[in-house]
Scaffold this motif. Structure first.
Motif, PDB file in Angstrom:
ATOM      1  N   ILE A 178      -8.964  10.941  -5.700  1.00 12.93           N
ATOM      2  CA  ILE A 178      -9.783   9.869  -6.264  1.00 12.93           C
ATOM      3  C   ILE A 178      -9.020   8.550  -6.250  1.00 12.93           C
ATOM      4  CG2 ILE A 178     -10.967   9.034  -8.331  1.00 12.93           C
ATOM      5  CD1 ILE A 178     -12.380  11.392  -7.060  1.00 12.93           C
ATOM      6  N   LEU A 179      -7.793   8.557  -6.767  1.00 12.04           N
ATOM      7  CA  LEU A 179      -7.007   7.322  -6.819  1.00 12.04           C
ATOM      8  C   LEU A 179      -6.630   6.844  -5.420  1.00 12.04           C
ATOM      9  CD1 LEU A 179      -4.664   7.872  -9.905  1.00 12.04           C
ATOM     10  CD2 LEU A 179      -6.947   6.866  -9.800  1.00 12.04           C
ATOM     11  N   SER A 180      -6.400   7.771  -4.517  1.00 16.08           N
ATOM     12  CA  SER A 180      -6.086   7.385  -3.135  1.00 16.08           C
ATOM     13  C   SER A 180      -7.284   6.688  -2.488  1.00 16.08           C
ATOM     14  CB  SER A 180      -5.697   8.616  -2.325  1.00 16.08           C
ATOM     15  OG  SER A 180      -4.539   9.234  -2.869  1.00 16.08           O
ATOM     16  N   LEU A 181      -8.475   7.251  -2.685  1.00 15.11           N
ATOM     17  CA  LEU A 181      -9.680   6.632  -2.140  1.00 15.11           C
ATOM     18  C   LEU A 181      -9.943   5.276  -2.774  1.00 15.11           C
ATOM     19  CD1 LEU A 181     -11.971   9.790  -1.946  1.00 15.11           C
ATOM     20  CD2 LEU A 181     -11.262   8.382  -0.012  1.00 15.11           C
ATOM     21  N   LEU A 182      -9.667   5.151  -4.070  1.00 15.83           N
ATOM     22  CA  LEU A 182      -9.855   3.863  -4.738  1.00 15.83           C
ATOM     23  C   LEU A 182      -8.887   2.808  -4.204  1.00 15.83           C
ATOM     24  CD1 LEU A 182     -10.497   4.933  -8.445  1.00 15.83           C
ATOM     25  CD2 LEU A 182     -12.138   3.937  -6.846  1.00 15.83           C
ATOM     26  N   LEU A 183      -7.680   3.242  -3.864  1.00 17.09           N
ATOM     27  CA  LEU A 183      -6.718   2.321  -3.249  1.00 17.09           C
ATOM     28  C   LEU A 183      -7.239   1.832  -1.900  1.00 17.09           C
ATOM     29  CD1 LEU A 183      -3.962   0.917  -2.961  1.00 17.09           C
ATOM     30  CD2 LEU A 183      -3.035   3.110  -2.156  1.00 17.09           C
ATOM     31  N   ILE A 184      -7.719   2.754  -1.077  1.00 19.06           N
ATOM     32  CA  ILE A 184      -8.256   2.393   0.240  1.00 19.06           C
ATOM     33  C   ILE A 184      -9.461   1.468   0.085  1.00 19.06           C
ATOM     34  CG2 ILE A 184      -9.433   3.332   2.274  1.00 19.06           C
ATOM     35  CD1 ILE A 184      -7.656   5.850   1.927  1.00 19.06           C
ATOM     36  N   ILE A 185     -10.357   1.832  -0.819  1.00 18.56           N
ATOM     37  CA  ILE A 185     -11.558   1.022  -1.068  1.00 18.56           C
ATOM     38  C   ILE A 185     -11.178  -0.386  -1.498  1.00 18.56           C
ATOM     39  CG2 ILE A 185     -13.436   0.710  -2.739  1.00 18.56           C
ATOM     40  CD1 ILE A 185     -13.887   3.756  -2.552  1.00 18.56           C
ATOM     41  N   SER A 186     -10.203  -0.497  -2.385  1.00 20.22           N
ATOM     42  CA  SER A 186      -9.815  -1.804  -2.924  1.00 20.22           C
ATOM     43  C   SER A 186      -9.314  -2.735  -1.836  1.00 20.22           C
ATOM     44  CB  SER A 186      -8.733  -1.632  -4.001  1.00 20.22           C
ATOM     45  OG  SER A 186      -9.222  -0.904  -5.104  1.00 20.22           O
ATOM     46  N   VAL A 187      -8.459  -2.217  -0.948  1.00 15.81           N
ATOM     47  CA  VAL A 187      -7.881  -3.077   0.089  1.00 15.81           C
ATOM     48  C   VAL A 187      -8.942  -3.446   1.125  1.00 15.81           C
ATOM     49  CG1 VAL A 187      -6.049  -3.323   1.790  1.00 15.81           C
ATOM     50  CG2 VAL A 187      -5.624  -2.045  -0.305  1.00 15.81           C
ATOM     51  N   VAL A 208       0.840  -1.208   0.000  1.00 16.01           N
ATOM     52  CA  VAL A 208       0.000   0.000   0.000  1.00 16.01           C
ATOM     53  C   VAL A 208       0.870   1.251   0.000  1.00 16.01           C
ATOM     54  CG1 VAL A 208      -1.655   1.348   1.366  1.00 16.01           C
ATOM     55  CG2 VAL A 208      -2.013  -1.108   1.023  1.00 16.01           C
ATOM     56  N   GLU A 209       1.957   1.237   0.766  1.00 16.61           N
ATOM     57  CA  GLU A 209       2.871   2.382   0.771  1.00 16.61           C
ATOM     58  C   GLU A 209       3.485   2.595  -0.608  1.00 16.61           C
ATOM     59  OE1 GLU A 209       4.166   1.912   5.485  1.00 16.61           O
ATOM     60  OE2 GLU A 209       5.525   1.252   3.896  1.00 16.61           O
ATOM     61  N   LEU A 210       3.895   1.517  -1.251  1.00 20.74           N
ATOM     62  CA  LEU A 210       4.447   1.625  -2.609  1.00 20.74           C
ATOM     63  C   LEU A 210       3.392   2.118  -3.590  1.00 20.74           C
ATOM     64  CD1 LEU A 210       6.586  -1.643  -2.725  1.00 20.74           C
ATOM     65  CD2 LEU A 210       7.451   0.706  -2.720  1.00 20.74           C
ATOM     66  N   ALA A 211       2.158   1.653  -3.408  1.00 18.50           N
ATOM     67  CA  ALA A 211       1.076   2.102  -4.290  1.00 18.50           C
ATOM     68  C   ALA A 211       0.807   3.593  -4.099  1.00 18.50           C
ATOM     69  CB  ALA A 211      -0.192   1.297  -4.010  1.00 18.50           C
ATOM     70  N   GLY A 212       0.910   4.079  -2.847  1.00 14.78           N
ATOM     71  CA  GLY A 212       0.758   5.513  -2.598  1.00 14.78           C
ATOM     72  C   GLY A 212       1.801   6.326  -3.335  1.00 14.78           C
ATOM     73  N   ALA A 213       3.040   5.822  -3.349  1.00 15.81           N
ATOM     74  CA  ALA A 213       4.101   6.507  -4.106  1.00 15.81           C
ATOM     75  C   ALA A 213       3.833   6.430  -5.602  1.00 15.81           C
ATOM     76  CB  ALA A 213       5.455   5.871  -3.771  1.00 15.81           C
ATOM     77  N   ALA A 214       3.403   5.272  -6.069  1.00 14.33           N
ATOM     78  CA  ALA A 214       3.145   5.084  -7.500  1.00 14.33           C
ATOM     79  C   ALA A 214       2.040   6.025  -7.995  1.00 14.33           C
ATOM     80  CB  ALA A 214       2.769   3.636  -7.784  1.00 14.33           C
ATOM     81  N   ILE A 215       1.037   6.272  -7.149  1.00 16.32           N
ATOM     82  CA  ILE A 215      -0.061   7.163  -7.537  1.00 16.32           C
ATOM     83  C   ILE A 215       0.461   8.561  -7.839  1.00 16.32           C
ATOM     84  CG2 ILE A 215      -2.049   8.414  -6.598  1.00 16.32           C
ATOM     85  CD1 ILE A 215      -2.889   5.787  -5.240  1.00 16.32           C
ATOM     86  N   LEU A 272     -11.024  -6.141  -0.347  1.00 17.83           N
ATOM     87  CA  LEU A 272     -10.316  -7.420  -0.283  1.00 17.83           C
ATOM     88  C   LEU A 272     -10.370  -8.012   1.123  1.00 17.83           C
ATOM     89  CD1 LEU A 272      -7.134  -6.633  -2.416  1.00 17.83           C
ATOM     90  CD2 LEU A 272      -8.898  -8.310  -2.975  1.00 17.83           C
ATOM     91  N   ASP A 273     -10.319  -7.139   2.132  1.00 19.24           N
ATOM     92  CA  ASP A 273     -10.314  -7.598   3.526  1.00 19.24           C
ATOM     93  C   ASP A 273     -11.676  -8.113   3.977  1.00 19.24           C
ATOM     94  OD1 ASP A 273      -7.676  -7.230   4.037  1.00 19.24           O
ATOM     95  OD2 ASP A 273      -7.898  -5.332   5.096  1.00 19.24           O
ATOM     96  N   ILE A 274     -12.715  -7.303   3.751  1.00 20.11           N
ATOM     97  CA  ILE A 274     -14.022  -7.615   4.348  1.00 20.11           C
ATOM     98  C   ILE A 274     -15.129  -7.757   3.309  1.00 20.11           C
ATOM     99  CG2 ILE A 274     -13.385  -6.453   6.500  1.00 20.11           C
ATOM    100  CD1 ILE A 274     -15.149  -4.102   5.677  1.00 20.11           C
ATOM    101  N   GLN A 275     -14.765  -7.653   2.033  1.00 19.07           N
ATOM    102  CA  GLN A 275     -15.732  -7.763   0.931  1.00 19.07           C
ATOM    103  C   GLN A 275     -16.895  -6.787   1.122  1.00 19.07           C
ATOM    104  OE1 GLN A 275     -16.775 -11.823   0.024  1.00 19.07           O
ATOM    105  NE2 GLN A 275     -14.664 -12.406  -0.327  1.00 19.07           N
ATOM    106  N   PRO A 308     -14.081 -10.092  -4.564  1.00 16.86           N
ATOM    107  CA  PRO A 308     -14.399  -8.671  -4.399  1.00 16.86           C
ATOM    108  C   PRO A 308     -14.211  -7.949  -5.732  1.00 16.86           C
ATOM    109  CG  PRO A 308     -12.905  -9.439  -2.684  1.00 16.86           C
ATOM    110  CD  PRO A 308     -12.965 -10.519  -3.705  1.00 16.86           C
ATOM    111  N   PHE A 309     -15.209  -7.166  -6.140  1.00 13.71           N
ATOM    112  CA  PHE A 309     -15.158  -6.517  -7.451  1.00 13.71           C
ATOM    113  C   PHE A 309     -14.554  -5.118  -7.375  1.00 13.71           C
ATOM    114  CE2 PHE A 309     -17.487  -5.015 -11.409  1.00 13.71           C
ATOM    115  CZ  PHE A 309     -16.729  -5.790 -12.268  1.00 13.71           C
ATOM    116  N   GLY A 310     -14.472  -4.561  -6.168  1.00 13.25           N
ATOM    117  CA  GLY A 310     -13.941  -3.210  -6.013  1.00 13.25           C
ATOM    118  C   GLY A 310     -12.555  -3.012  -6.601  1.00 13.25           C
ATOM    119  N   PRO A 311     -11.593  -3.924  -6.333  1.00  8.40           N
ATOM    120  CA  PRO A 311     -10.256  -3.741  -6.917  1.00  8.40           C
ATOM    121  C   PRO A 311     -10.248  -3.739  -8.436  1.00  8.40           C
ATOM    122  CG  PRO A 311     -10.186  -5.313  -5.106  1.00  8.40           C
ATOM    123  CD  PRO A 311     -11.631  -5.040  -5.364  1.00  8.40           C
ATOM    124  N   PHE A 312     -11.129  -4.513  -9.064  1.00  7.91           N
ATOM    125  CA  PHE A 312     -11.190  -4.535 -10.525  1.00  7.91           C
ATOM    126  C   PHE A 312     -11.785  -3.236 -11.061  1.00  7.91           C
ATOM    127  CE2 PHE A 312     -11.692  -9.086  -9.260  1.00  7.91           C
ATOM    128  CZ  PHE A 312     -10.436  -9.498  -9.672  1.00  7.91           C
TER     129      PHE A 312
END
Length: 255
Positions: free
Chosen positions: A109-118, A82-89, A121-124, A226-230
């Motif tokens: 937007i992309l930061s929120l989508l990253l949070i939503i995706s994880v 997640v930290e690497l993804a934050g840098a990549a964004i 994945l955790d709790i569907q 979980p469809f959120g990450p897709f």
């Protein structure tokens, strides 16, 4: 690449790592109903408060070899990812938009989508708050610096919410309510045309991963994904390469 650009990308990467560390806090605490501000970060197993040296993004993970300093419990690699993804964004947005309005529009937007995706994945489950933040942010930009005609944005909202709701009804639960709300919000942000691309890419990615899981992990076709990450990955593709994909489609596939 000039030294100035190297320093700039490096600075953005470091800032992104710090933001990614904060995203990890939100991902862990918000679904549990905990404050994201207090107390200080602690080990979920031994409950020891972590020192500042334990919280340096990526470097602490590497130095501690992926384990808690105190109880030696293994730290999931997801935190570093997640930290690497934050840098990549931040790096990707600067590469695409520079320090233009687009950078500041799409970073939350992309930061929120990253949070939503994880979290998905955790709790569907996709928390309504984060979808509302995306829609609210998109509405502010549409009001004060519109990138789309209002009709396109509203059609994106209706198609994203209405059409996917029908799909959920037909599939009898194949798509969750959080997915429908997220697609409606992103439809308002992207417009109906890019929403169609987003839907196609998200379904395609989901199918590829689902088939791979059946083959590699011997899972059956009824295993819930979980469809959120897709959705998030598809939005990223539409944002960065949507115009090129549509151009290829209209000039090559549908001349």
């Amino acid at each position: 690449m000039s030294l100035e650009h190297i320093l700039l990308y490096s600075g953005l990467g470091l800032l992104g790592l710090v933001l990614g560390s904060f995203y990890n806090v939100v991902i862990y605490r918000y679904p549990a109903g905990l404050s994201i501000i207090r107390p200080r970060s602690y080990c979920p197993r031994c409950r020891r408060t972590l020192r500042s040296a334990d919280l340096i993004p990526i470097f602490s993970y590497l130095f501690l070899r992926g384990r808690c300093r105190y109880c030696r419990e293994k730290i999931p690699f997801r935190y570093a990812a997640v930290e690497l993804a934050g840098a990549a964004i931040l790096i990707a947005l600067f590469w695409r938009f520079g320090f233009s309005a687009g950078f500041f529009k799409y970073m939350p937007i992309l930061s929120l989508l990253l949070i939503i995706s994880v979290i998905d994945l955790d709790i569907q489950k996709i928390p309504n708050l984060f979808v509302a933040l995306i829609l609210g942010w998109a509405l502010l930009w549409q009001l004060f610096s519109p990138a789309l005609p209002w009709l396109d944005a509203l059609l994106g909202l209706l198609v994203g919410g209405g059409a996917t709701f029908l799909v959920a009804l037909i599939s009898r639960g194949g798509m969750g309510g959080g997915d429908i709300k997220l697609l409606a919000a992103l439809g308002f942000l992207a417009g109906w045309r890019d929403l169609l691309l987003l839907l196609f890419v998200a379904v395609l990615l989901g199918a590829i991963v689902g088939i791979a899981m059946i083959i590699i992990q011997k899972k059956n076709g009824k295993t819930a994904l979980p469809f959120g990450p897709f959705i998030a990955a598809a939005y990223l593709i539409a944002l960065f390469w949507g115009e090129q994909i549509w151009s290829f489609y209209f000039t090559t596939i549908l001349p």
